[in-house]
Write a protein that holds these residues in place. Structure first.
Motif, PDB file in Angstrom:
ATOM      1  N   LEU A  86      65.338  28.702  42.050  1.00  0.00           N
ATOM      2  CA  LEU A  86      64.133  28.309  41.374  1.00  0.00           C
ATOM      3  C   LEU A  86      63.578  29.702  40.719  1.00  0.00           C
ATOM      4  N   LEU A  87      63.103  29.630  39.736  1.00  0.00           N
ATOM      5  CA  LEU A  87      62.150  30.950  39.191  1.00  0.00           C
ATOM      6  C   LEU A  87      61.157  30.983  39.944  1.00  0.00           C
ATOM      7  N   LYS A  88      60.867  31.722  41.037  1.00  0.00           N
ATOM      8  CA  LYS A  88      59.985  32.076  42.069  1.00  0.00           C
ATOM      9  C   LYS A  88      59.053  32.805  41.443  1.00  0.00           C
ATOM     10  N   ILE A  89      57.887  32.634  40.987  1.00  0.00           N
ATOM     11  CA  ILE A  89      56.855  33.611  40.618  1.00  0.00           C
ATOM     12  C   ILE A  89      55.568  33.260  40.797  1.00  0.00           C
ATOM     13  N   LEU A  90      54.590  34.348  40.844  1.00  0.00           N
ATOM     14  CA  LEU A  90      53.253  34.019  40.840  1.00  0.00           C
ATOM     15  C   LEU A  90      52.735  33.810  39.459  1.00  0.00           C
ATOM     16  N   LEU A  91      51.703  33.232  39.339  1.00  0.00           N
ATOM     17  CA  LEU A  91      50.982  33.069  38.032  1.00  0.00           C
ATOM     18  C   LEU A  91      50.319  34.643  37.932  1.00  0.00           C
ATOM     19  N   THR A  92      49.628  34.919  39.143  1.00  0.00           N
ATOM     20  CA  THR A  92      49.184  36.430  38.801  1.00  0.00           C
ATOM     21  C   THR A  92      49.078  36.726  40.392  1.00  0.00           C
ATOM     22  N   ASN A  93      49.393  38.162  40.555  1.00  0.00           N
ATOM     23  CA  ASN A  93      49.124  38.514  41.959  1.00  0.00           C
ATOM     24  C   ASN A  93      47.961  39.479  42.056  1.00  0.00           C
ATOM     25  N   TYR A  94      46.801  39.211  41.245  1.00  0.00           N
ATOM     26  CA  TYR A  94      45.477  39.504  41.493  1.00  0.00           C
ATOM     27  C   TYR A  94      45.134  38.637  42.510  1.00  0.00           C
ATOM     28  N   CYS A  95      44.150  39.135  43.606  1.00  0.00           N
ATOM     29  CA  CYS A  95      43.694  37.948  44.450  1.00  0.00           C
ATOM     30  C   CYS A  95      42.755  38.466  45.124  1.00  0.00           C
ATOM     31  N   LEU A  96      41.637  37.566  45.313  1.00  0.00           N
ATOM     32  CA  LEU A  96      40.364  37.683  46.092  1.00  0.00           C
ATOM     33  C   LEU A  96      40.411  37.614  47.481  1.00  0.00           C
ATOM     34  N   PHE A  97      41.765  37.001  47.881  1.00  0.00           N
ATOM     35  CA  PHE A  97      41.647  36.832  49.383  1.00  0.00           C
ATOM     36  C   PHE A  97      42.204  38.056  49.997  1.00  0.00           C
ATOM     37  N   ASP A  98      42.110  38.337  51.295  1.00  0.00           N
ATOM     38  CA  ASP A  98      42.264  39.729  52.193  1.00  0.00           C
ATOM     39  C   ASP A  98      43.335  39.392  53.098  1.00  0.00           C
ATOM     40  N   CYS A  99      44.586  38.675  52.938  1.00  0.00           N
ATOM     41  CA  CYS A  99      45.237  38.286  54.080  1.00  0.00           C
ATOM     42  C   CYS A  99      46.004  39.484  54.695  1.00  0.00           C
ATOM     43  N   ALA A 100      45.834  40.191  55.759  1.00  0.00           N
ATOM     44  CA  ALA A 100      46.504  41.526  56.135  1.00  0.00           C
ATOM     45  C   ALA A 100      47.989  41.498  55.718  1.00  0.00           C
TER      46      ALA A 100
END
Lengths: 480, 404
Positions: free
Chosen positions: B58-72
């Motif tokens: 599949l075309l495996k992508i993120l819509l954006t990699n800006y993120c407000l979460f902070d998972c280590a």
């Protein structure tokens, strides 16, 4: 006994083989007396007599195996398949179930190879857009290992039905022009376009999804053997990716954890959790935007009534009239509810009326739209909205009108007859009664009147309950 | 292809690759309409393989990699200094359609960093899926990552457009979640999984479309001291409670700009491989977690031999097993015999008596199987009791193909 020579066309000559098998079986010629020739000029040895032989019936699994087996490149394929047919029709009908039989094993292995070749073709054909064409046209050069061109066609048609495409191979070509499939002679690589404007982007994608910390070219080659590489544009990146991998990983491990360059976006993080709709208007806008689950409804029909109503009445779903007017309980059932409410002194304008499902679902019969009951799954689709609605209205009492409302409020389906009366719906005091449309459907006047009286009785209780002390739950003196 | 779009694609594909799930299977068979594009075959197709042995389906992508979460553990956490990018809805639609037309992919696997709010992010992802299905008549595969923190009605909607939904548990214990993923909450993850499970079941009964290929999840391995057995217990629960189609295991691997609270060294990739093998034993071979636990060392799977062999070596008293007589359940316990080989044996022996040569034609794992089975012309005799049996059956060090 002398040898018989059967000559078949080059490639996968399924029809020729079928004809030959029919004739051979009719003549009762055993496999050891047949020589199969594949020189591509059939008809030399009395082919005419063959077409008149009666059909034979083979188990479906054998027929399927033959279809795959004839596609294999092995020159012995017809001899092997005929041995199989001969044994199956001479007392070994279940032969295929003995996968350990040497002949079955060999033919299975061939069929597996053909299936794999087909699967790889579905995976590795790379279309390129043809230049100088006004309409979009695509073409691909591909080199299958076995004679699978025709067998592969349905896959490409099903997938790219609306496209005009051509697949060129050394064993023939095929073109789909969006209506018809035509086969052509063998072709050369130069006949296909040599580039495509999306290929660089695709290669970039391929390079980016590779994880340098997990280099494993053996596993890659097991699934994508080198023989395919020259027709796959992305494989040009492979040597570079492998060469630089360890260096990239070392760099990642050696790099010390850095301080975040940006400040903590505290306000954004706080705002992030503030996403819930705050008003009924906001909630209704969300429902409207989502559209009906089952197509057909004119509009979403929202709940209606004061924001802080004491009682919320939950019905099933909007009907024909509600769908047209965009308001709940305005059809015949709504009129009946009005009448009953008036009788016990509930002011409709002070109550909040809504439905479990917000869109009308119906069956069209002539000019009439006949209500059809929402399924459990449909009710649950709308359930989160109903829960939010209740949260925003915060009533003292929630009334389930009928089974669908009850399902929506409790998540479980229970018969009304068994649960009628006071209830608890999560944090809300509840009451369960019938839907007014049930009263309209009763067959004779006497039952109707009786059921109506019972309904009015329920409304009376509801009226009293809504006035009960919210702290103690105590009813006003007159009730019960 | 536009150069700016190419650049974004590199960033947002790189950011999505730590999700091990790639499968495009399980969707009902569909064909393109006369004006539409795309089909699903049921089995899924891998269109390419990268030099890490993983498939590109599949075309495996993120819509954006800006993120407000902070998972280590995550390369896209807000405190990381990686390059950021964001696709517009139309850009993702164009890429999917154009890649699909060239037969590069089976469809789209869309995930995203959390921007503005979980609801907003989920809505944007839904817009992509809706546009593909409605405006382009796209009938290829769509896998949507569900954001468990989003409102429940968005999860309801996601299932209408997607073939498969997934939420990554990532960390199998609540303590690990708390320490490494402060914004995540185990209860809301399980709540969303339960909601999807219910809706998938109902839709199947009512013959409606709701994530027909079910749901999957992923756990990261080696990011803290959780044992293999704990991971497998977690999986058994996920399979049992939510009917997961797959639990993916992703050995933690070094990421650019890593967080200071992570281990420096990645776990051996073999660990991931052994977990997949054990997972298979749970689902297709009738093993339960406690049996696997009993043949582990301090909760960790043996890295030298596969878990089925490890179990057999510790339970030699139940072997050898007669291929011509034993129950299917027992045959499934023989090392080197896969479920398919066992099925063939069971069918074939109705018509014939199997000799060792016959068995050899049905499995490629005969060497491992031999000490544990009896055939018409073969008995292992003392082989089973030999001390060095384990030593002899240890696989030569080589790179194993990965299941993911």
């Amino acid at each position: 006994m002398s040898l018989h020579c059967i000559t078949l066309k080059d490639g996968a000559d399924l029809d020729g083989f079928r004809r030959a098998v029919r004739w051979l079986m009719a003549e009762e010629l055993a496999p050891q007396h047949i020589v199969w020739s594949l020189d591509g000029t059939p008809g030399l040895f009395g082919d005419d007599g063959m077409s008149s032989a009666p059909p034979i019936s083979l188990p479906r699994s054998v027929a399927r195996l033959i279809e795959l087996g004839v596609c294999h490149r092995d020159p012995e394929r017809y001899a092997l398949l005929y041995q199989l047919v001969w044994r199956v029709l001479n007392g070994e009908r279940d032969l295929l179930e003995i996968a350990s039989d040497p002949l079955v094993h060999r033919i299975d292995t061939m069929a597996r190879a053909v299936r794999r070749d087909l699967h790889k073709m579905y995976a590795f054909v790379r279309f390129r857009r043809m230049r100088g064409e006004d309409l979009e046209r695509f073409a691909a050069w591909y080199e299958p290992e076995h004679f699978i061109l025709e067998t592969s066609a349905p896959f490409f048609i099903d997938r790219f039905r609306s496209l005009d495409w051509t697949i060129l191979t050394p064993i023939g070509s095929m073109r789909w022009d969006r209506h018809e499939l035509t086969f052509g002679p063998p072709t050369r690589r130069e006949d296909a376009p040599s580039e495509d404007s999306f290929e660089e982007g695709w290669r970039g994608y391929y390079e980016s999804v590779f994880n340098p910390a997990r280099v494993n070219p053996t596993a890659m080659r097991a699934e994508m053997p080198k023989k395919y590489w020259r027709n796959l544009p992305e494989t040009a990146s492979i040597p570079g990716l492998i060469q630089t991998a360890s260096q990239r990983v070392d760099a990642m491990i050696e790099q010390e954890a850095t301080m975040p360059a940006k400040r903590m976006p505290e306000r954004a993080i706080e705002a992030m959790w503030d996403q819930e709709p705050k008003t009924l208007e906001e909630l209704n806008a969300i429902i409207a935007k989502a559209g009906p689950l089952v197509p057909g409804a004119t509009q979403a029909v929202f709940g209606e009534g004061p924001k802080r109503a004491d009682i919320v009445f939950v019905g099933e779903q909007p009907g024909d009239q509600e769908d047209i007017q965009g308001r709940p309980f305005v059809g015949p059932a709504g009129k009946l509810l009005d009448r009953a409410m008036k009788e016990v002194g509930i002011d409709r304008s002070k109550a909040y009326l809504t439905n479990a499902v917000k869109h009308f679902k119906f069956e069209q019969r002539g000019h009439r739209r006949i209500h059809s009951k929402p399924t459990a799954g449909e009710v649950k689709h709308y359930r989160p909205w109903l829960m939010k609605e209740l949260e925003l209205v915060r009533p003292r009492l929630v009334v389930a009108l009928g089974g669908t409302a009850l399902l929506a409020l409790t998540g479980k389906s229970t018969p009304i007859s068994r649960s009628r009366g006071r209830a608890q719906f999560g944090p809300y005091l509840g009451y369960i009664t019938v839907h007014p449309s049930y009263l309209l459907r009763l067959p004779d006047e006497a039952t109707k009147r009786e059921a109506y009286e019972a309904f009015v009785d329920d409304l009376r209780h509801i009226h009293d309950l809504a006035q009960a002390d919210p702290e103690t739950g105590e009813l006003p003196l007159a009730a019960e | 292809m536009d150069e700016k779009l190419s650049r974004k694609l590199r960033i947002l594909a790189d950011a999505a690759k730590y999700d091990a799930s790639c499968s495009s299977s399980g969707a009902p068979k569909r064909k393109a309409d006369i004006d539409g594009l795309g089909s699903t075959t049921g089995a899924g197709i891998c269109h390419a393989y990268t030099p890490d042995g993983r498939c590109v389906s599949l075309l495996k992508i993120l819509l954006t990699n800006y993120c407000l979460f902070d998972c280590a553990y995550c390369v896209n956490r807000r405190s990381s200094n990686v390059k950021r990018a964001r696709f517009s809805v139309d850009e993702v639609v164009t890429l999917t359609i154009e890649f699909y037309k060239r037969n590069y992919i089976e469809g789209l696997f869309l995930s995203s960093g959390i921007v503005r709010s979980p609801d907003y992010t989920m809505e944007q992802m839904l817009l992509v899926a809706k546009k593909l299905r409605r405006e382009h008549g796209f009938r290829g595969y769509i896998h949507l990552k569900t954001i468990p923190e989003a409102s429940p009605w968005l999860i309801e909607e996601a299932g209408l457009w997607a073939d498969r939904l997934s939420i990554n548990l990532e960390l199998p214990t609540e303590q690990s979640l708390e320490r490494l993923a402060p914004e995540k909450d185990g209860a809301s993850i399980e709540g969303a999984m339960a909601q999807m499970f219910e809706r998938i079941e109902e839709a199947r009964e009512e013959r409606r479309h709701f994530s027909p290929a079910g749901q999957t999840t992923q756990m990261i391995v080696g990011v803290d001291d959780t044992t293999d057995v704990d991971v497998l217990r977690s999986s058994a629960k996920l399979y049992g409670h939510y009917d997961m189609k797959r639990v993916y295991y992703s050995a933690f691997s070094p990421i650019p700009d890593s967080s200071a609270i992570l281990p420096l060294k990645p776990p051996p990739l073999m660990r991931e491989s052994r977990l997949y093998q054990a997972d298979w034993l749970l689902r297709y071979y009738g093993f339960n977690v406690e049996e696997i636990a009993a043949s582990s060392e301090k909760g960790m799977l043996d890295l030298d031999v596969d878990p089925k062999l490890a179990w057999a070596l510790k339970n030699r008293h139940v072997f050898p097993v007669d291929v011509n007589r034993a129950e299917r359940e027992m045959l499934l316990r023989v090392p080197g015999l896969g479920a398919r080989a066992v099925d063939k044996i069971v069918v074939a022996r109705k018509h014939t008596t199997l000799r060792l040569d016959d068995v050899a034609r049905l499995t490629s794992g005969l060497k491992r199987a031999k000490p544990f089975l009896i055939a018409a012309d073969y008995h292992p005799h003392g082989k089973l009791d030999r001390q060095e049996l384990r030593q002899r059956l240890i696989e030569k060090p080589q790179q194993l193909s990965l299941f993911a």
